[in-house]
Design a protein around this motif. Structure first.
Motif, PDB file in Angstrom:
ATOM      1  N   ALA A   1       0.814  -1.212   0.000  1.00 37.01           N
ATOM      2  CA  ALA A   1       0.000   0.000   0.000  1.00 37.01           C
ATOM      3  C   ALA A   1       0.848   1.264   0.000  1.00 37.01           C
ATOM      4  O   ALA A   1       0.493   2.269  -0.635  1.00 37.01           O
ATOM      5  CB  ALA A   1      -0.929   0.000   1.212  1.00 37.01           C
ATOM      6  N   HIS A   2       1.976   1.233   0.715  1.00 34.70           N
ATOM      7  CA  HIS A   2       2.779   2.452   0.856  1.00 34.70           C
ATOM      8  C   HIS A   2       4.181   2.088   1.328  1.00 34.70           C
ATOM      9  O   HIS A   2       4.340   1.224   2.191  1.00 34.70           O
ATOM     10  CB  HIS A   2       2.124   3.399   1.865  1.00 34.70           C
ATOM     11  N   GLU A   3       5.185   2.740   0.760  1.00 30.89           N
ATOM     12  CA  GLU A   3       6.563   2.600   1.218  1.00 30.89           C
ATOM     13  C   GLU A   3       6.895   3.742   2.171  1.00 30.89           C
ATOM     14  O   GLU A   3       6.484   4.886   1.949  1.00 30.89           O
ATOM     15  CB  GLU A   3       7.535   2.621   0.035  1.00 30.89           C
ATOM     16  N   LEU A   4       7.649   3.435   3.218  1.00 28.24           N
ATOM     17  CA  LEU A   4       8.141   4.457   4.138  1.00 28.24           C
ATOM     18  C   LEU A   4       9.560   4.810   3.710  1.00 28.24           C
ATOM     19  O   LEU A   4      10.464   3.977   3.774  1.00 28.24           O
ATOM     20  CB  LEU A   4       8.122   3.941   5.580  1.00 28.24           C
ATOM     21  N   VAL A   5       9.745   6.041   3.270  1.00 26.60           N
ATOM     22  CA  VAL A   5      10.990   6.456   2.626  1.00 26.60           C
ATOM     23  C   VAL A   5      11.656   7.563   3.433  1.00 26.60           C
ATOM     24  O   VAL A   5      11.009   8.503   3.888  1.00 26.60           O
ATOM     25  CB  VAL A   5      10.712   6.937   1.186  1.00 26.60           C
TER      26      VAL A   5
END
Length: 271
Positions: free
Chosen positions: A70-74
């Motif tokens: 759903a989402h990457e933490l960058v």
């Protein structure tokens, strides 16, 4: 060593169908899937460094369990992926595959230290901070990690969310849980109500921690270095010439992660 070999063998001989049909209420199965999702985060960053389509390769670590990225933490400073949010893939249910009973709606996963030039500086900074202070306060990644967890809880409810991490990632998982409990509202009149709500949310979260370095400070540094090196070698050996990951190597690496050093924090246990 014998235990590791036996566990690895049992996992490598299992088919994906057998794995996905296993009940999520089985602790070993649940632990193994958490390890797979953590490994997916490692792979997302490794593939990013190689300038390849990370999601196209890494999806083999979450897709069989009916999850989607759903989402990457960058980290905005260097663009490195240090975590990810995985959500239940309801399209898989529509394809006729049975919906797994007891599976969390979302999983927030954090990787550990990678001893490679593109990310080693930021990773080691946080690793040393955690080992020295038993806290990650001051980390530039912490605010994003906490924001992601809060947003996931708001969407699915804390009882439907799992948080997991390996090595340094276990430290992030534990820290955001602590901060969620200790978060204070801006208006004093709302303090008691919101504090109670935050504490209840943290209490109902499920945490899966692998090789948490703060559990043993003398062994922490050696464990981080050894684990990261072994994972890198195993991940590289699992790549076929056409860029696809060999199933047996994939299962062995993930299950090895499970038995390296595991802690599951129940709702009644303090972070």
């Amino acid at each position: 060593m014998a235990m590791a070999q036996q566990a690895s063998l049992s996992c490598s001989t299992a088919t994906w169908r057998e794995l996905t049909n296993t009940s999520w209420r089985d602790d070993d199965y649940r632990r193994m899937v958490m390890a797979y999702l953590i490994e997916a985060v490692y792979l997302l960053e490794l593939e990013r460094q190689e300038r390849r389509d990370a999601a196209a390769v890494a999806q083999q670590w979450w897709k069989p369990f009916q999850y989607r990225l759903a989402h990457e933490l960058v980290d905005d400073r260097d663009g490195s992926v240090f975590g990810a949010i995985f959500e239940r893939d309801h399209h898989a249910d529509a394809d006729g595959r049975p919906s797994p009973s007891g599976a969390p709606s979302a999983v927030v996963a954090f990787r550990g230290t990678l001893l490679r030039a593109p990310t080693i500086r930021r990773d080691v900074e946080d690793e040393l901070r955690l080992l020295a202070r038993n806290s990650l306060r001051g980390s530039a990644r912490l605010a994003r990690a906490l924001q992601a967890l809060k947003a996931t809880i708001d969407r699915f409810g804390s009882e439907n969310v799992c948080v997991c991490g390996h090595s340094l990632g276990a430290g992030f998982a534990r820290q955001v849980g602590r901060m969620l409990t200790a978060s204070s509202p801006r208006h004093p009149r709302q303090h008691q109500h919101q504090q109670a709500a935050a504490a209840a949310a943290a209490a109902s979260l499920e945490f899966h921690l692998f090789n948490a370095p703060y559990l043993s400070l003398p062994m922490g540094v050696r464990s981080v270095v050894k684990t990261a090196d072994c994972l890198l070698k195993a991940l590289r050996s699992g790549a076929a010439t056409v860029g696809r990951w060999h199933g047996k190597a994939l299962r062995n690496v993930a299950y090895a992660n499970c038995i390296l050093g595991y802690t599951r924090l129940e709702s009644s246990r303090k972070l």
